[in-house]
Scaffold this active site. Structure first.
Site, PDB file in Angstrom:
ATOM      1  CE  LYS A 109      82.497 -61.511  55.126  1.00  0.00           C
ATOM      2  NZ  LYS A 109      83.926 -60.665  55.243  1.00  0.00           N
TER       3      LYS A 109
HETATM    4  P1  NAD Z   1      89.006 -55.586  47.264  1.00  0.00           P
HETATM    5  O1  NAD Z   1      87.145 -55.989  46.277  1.00  0.00           O
HETATM    6  O2  NAD Z   1      89.209 -53.621  47.831  1.00  0.00           O
HETATM    7  O3  NAD Z   1      89.652 -56.302  46.043  1.00  0.00           O
HETATM    8  C1  NAD Z   1      89.650 -57.537  45.883  1.00  0.00           C
HETATM    9  C2  NAD Z   1      91.074 -57.436  44.909  1.00  0.00           C
HETATM   10  O4  NAD Z   1      90.955 -59.079  44.148  1.00  0.00           O
HETATM   11  C3  NAD Z   1      90.669 -56.694  43.838  1.00  0.00           C
HETATM   12  O5  NAD Z   1      91.745 -56.596  42.946  1.00  0.00           O
HETATM   13  C4  NAD Z   1      90.614 -57.581  42.759  1.00  0.00           C
HETATM   14  O6  NAD Z   1      90.607 -57.428  40.956  1.00  0.00           O
HETATM   15  C5  NAD Z   1      90.577 -59.358  42.772  1.00  0.00           C
HETATM   16  N1  NAD Z   1      90.254 -60.550  42.674  1.00  0.00           N
HETATM   17  C6  NAD Z   1      89.111 -60.815  42.035  1.00  0.00           C
HETATM   18  N2  NAD Z   1      88.635 -61.788  41.404  1.00  0.00           N
HETATM   19  C7  NAD Z   1      90.782 -62.069  41.088  1.00  0.00           C
HETATM   20  C8  NAD Z   1      90.651 -63.733  40.927  1.00  0.00           C
HETATM   21  N3  NAD Z   1      89.891 -64.330  40.703  1.00  0.00           N
HETATM   22  N4  NAD Z   1      92.256 -63.324  41.118  1.00  0.00           N
HETATM   23  C9  NAD Z   1      92.693 -62.792  41.188  1.00  0.00           C
HETATM   24  N5  NAD Z   1      92.444 -61.188  41.716  1.00  0.00           N
HETATM   25  C10 NAD Z   1      91.021 -61.398  41.744  1.00  0.00           C
HETATM   26  O7  NAD Z   1      88.398 -56.689  48.257  1.00  0.00           O
HETATM   27  P2  NAD Z   1      89.342 -56.365  49.385  1.00  0.00           P
HETATM   28  O8  NAD Z   1      88.841 -55.386  50.167  1.00  0.00           O
HETATM   29  O9  NAD Z   1      90.414 -56.455  48.894  1.00  0.00           O
HETATM   30  O10 NAD Z   1      89.133 -58.313  49.687  1.00  0.00           O
HETATM   31  C11 NAD Z   1      90.035 -58.840  49.428  1.00  0.00           C
HETATM   32  C12 NAD Z   1      89.612 -60.220  50.545  1.00  0.00           C
HETATM   33  O11 NAD Z   1      90.248 -59.699  51.907  1.00  0.00           O
HETATM   34  C13 NAD Z   1      88.362 -60.771  50.652  1.00  0.00           C
HETATM   35  O12 NAD Z   1      88.994 -62.357  50.440  1.00  0.00           O
HETATM   36  C14 NAD Z   1      88.102 -60.143  51.779  1.00  0.00           C
HETATM   37  O13 NAD Z   1      86.988 -61.252  52.677  1.00  0.00           O
HETATM   38  C15 NAD Z   1      89.477 -60.222  52.395  1.00  0.00           C
HETATM   39  N6  NAD Z   1      88.665 -59.066  53.637  1.00  0.00           N
HETATM   40  C16 NAD Z   1      88.822 -58.199  53.486  1.00  0.00           C
HETATM   41  C17 NAD Z   1      88.644 -57.019  54.661  1.00  0.00           C
HETATM   42  C18 NAD Z   1      88.561 -55.745  54.779  1.00  0.00           C
HETATM   43  O14 NAD Z   1      88.341 -54.958  55.758  1.00  0.00           O
HETATM   44  N7  NAD Z   1      88.680 -54.969  53.606  1.00  0.00           N
HETATM   45  C19 NAD Z   1      88.587 -57.668  55.983  1.00  0.00           C
HETATM   46  C20 NAD Z   1      88.986 -59.241  56.078  1.00  0.00           C
HETATM   47  C21 NAD Z   1      89.354 -59.562  54.693  1.00  0.00           C
END
Ligand code: NAD
Length: 421
Positions: A109
């Site tokens: 990571k």
């Molecule tokens: P992203 O940046 O596209 O979206 C994150 C979202 O969370 C946004 O809508 C943001 O406004 C919101 N957010 C941030 N802080 C917040 C808070 N305090 N309260 C409520 N909402 C809040 O990110 P993503 O890629 O969708 O990732 C989201 C989660 O999914 C993370 O934990 C990430 O590690 C996990 N994840 C993502 C992927 C991927 O392929 N993108 C894969 C596995 C896991």
């Protein structure tokens, strides 16, 4: 022997979860030591030229937890609260995630302490290229393959691929060094939606097992980014009622169901779901406690804790985010009979399609979106069945079962390889 690390750390949570699984399978002390430690932790401090000509120094990290099963795989996060401790926890979870899905990768990571919303596109590109250069001692299509995470996207992956290719290969492109790229640059069909789609495949399997009718289900989603908004759209298309969604500015709630394509368009226009007309405003804390059938945390870690776990009113929690539930909350939810589809399984659709993208990049041979989605469904379904069977066998929650399977697999690989020299 139970290994511990200082309290109030996400890595301590990851180690605590690991210890529970290690206890369950009776893992020997030698392997506990190896698997509860990160193999490599790189910290980089690097200057970036800003648009006004000034220079700012940023801090970034890249961590390899374990490489027994293959090269390091794991996303890169841009967020002002990124710490080495957090990146270590996320790297460890990647090891387990890849093992559960049977992917030939170890866990890695990365992250940079930055609020990317405060940077211009040019500054974001400078930061990405310099960070890539600093961590390029670890990167490579057979060493370490990053991907998107919070606040990073296909454009940023394109800059990472270009920077690596310029340095190491005289500009000849090396598509397999990073995944989550734009499709025109060697990105896989279906990768952008893969995490959210995988969450929905996981929910569909759980719904069959626990008798939840998805056409009647009320769904609450925290976070409306890549993972959250895709899960919202796909569940909406399956006929579920998405009654609340949120982003970092707050949440919106309509008990009759939100028109998700309209909410998405509103967020595209205004930058937030907050203010969407046909809904009441709720805080992110209130949103988690709304009565619903399915709750999907899809934002950041440590959202469901001992403070609010007793007030969660969902039947099923599907963890799109990494680490949204603390171990104390897990125990409360388990006692209350709330089913948790754990992050290391529920959000593994992203890394699974990243694996497909890596394979396609190495071969320069590309698959259709239908092929990608159908292979993803097969792997998500197989993993659910293995986790569910393990949970029944040991009478444990799905998280411990998933971890037990993963730890068992990585331990077996390590035993077979032996300890060098
Ligand atoms: P992203 O940046 O596209 O979206 C994150 C979202 O969370 C946004 O809508 C943001 O406004 C919101 N957010 C941030 N802080 C917040 C808070 N305090 N309260 C409520 N909402 C809040 O990110 P993503 O890629 O969708 O990732 C989201 C989660 O999914 C993370 O934990 C990430 O590690 C996990 N994840 C993502 C992927 C991927 O392929 N993108 C894969 C596995 C896991």
């Amino acid at each position: 022997m139970v290994l511990t690390t200082p309290e109030h750390s996400l890595y301590a949570i990851a180690v605590e979860q690991f210890n529970q699984a290690a206890d369950l399978i009776g893992l020997e002390d030698e392997l506990r030591q190896i698997l509860s430690t990160c193999k490599r932790e790189l910290t980089v401090n690097f200057p970036v030229e800003m648009d006004d000509g000034s220079i700012k120094v940023f801090t970034g990290y890249r961590v390899h937890h374990n490489l027994a099963a293959g090269p390091a795989k794991g996303g890169i996060r841009y967020h002002p609260n990124v710490t080495l401790d957090e990146v270590k926890a996320l790297a460890m979870w990647m090891t387990w995630k890849c093992a559960i899905m049977g992917l030939p990768f170890g866990g890695g990571k990365g992250g940079v302490r930055v609020d990317p919303k405060l940077l211009s596109p040019g500054e974001l590109q400078n930061l990405t290229r310099r960070y890539t250069t600093e961590i390029s001692i670890l990167l490579g299509p057979h060493q370490d393959i990053p991907a998107p995470d919070v606040n990073t996207n296909p454009q940023i992956m394109a800059w990472i691929m270009d920077t690596y290719s310029m340095h190491r290969h005289g500009g000849v492109s090396v598509p397999a060094v990073v995944t989550g790229k734009p499709p025109i640059l060697g990105g896989s069909a279906g990768r952008l939606e893969a995490t959210g789609r995988g969450v929905v495949f996981a929910i569909e399997e759980a719904a069959k097992t626990y008798a939840i009718d998805l056409t009647q289900a009320r769904v609450v989603i925290q976070g409306f980014g890549n993972a959250g908004s895709t899960a919202a759209r796909l569940l909406y298309e399956l006929g579920s009622r998405i009654i609340a969604v949120s982003d970092s500015r707050g949440g919106i709630y309509n008990p009759n169901g939100l028109d998700i394509p309209a909410v998405f368009a509103y967020k595209q226009q205004t930058g937030s779901v907050v203010g969407y007309p046909e809904a009441e405003r709720v805080t992110n804390e209130e949103l988690l406690e709304l009565p619903c059938d399915i709750l999907i945390p899809a934002a950041l870690e440590e959202q469901i804790t001992e403070r609010n776990a007793a007030r969660i009113r969902a039947r099923l929690i599907a963890e799109a985010a990494n680490g949204p539930t603390t171990p104390e909350a897990d125990r409360i939810l388990f006692d209350r009979g709330i089913i948790v589809l754990p992050d290391i399984y529920a959000n593994a659709g992203g890394v699974t399609v990243s694996y497909f993208e890596w394979v396609q990049g190495l071969q320069h041979f590309y698959w259709t979106e239908e092929e990608v989605n159908s292979r993803l469904r097969t792997i998500m379904t197989r993993a659910f069945q293995a986790i569910h069977a393990t949970a029944e066998r040991y009478h444990v929650q799905l998280r411990t079962a998933a971890l037990a399977l993963a730890v068992q697999r990585v331990a077996e690989i390590t035993r077979l390889r032996g300890i060098y020299p």
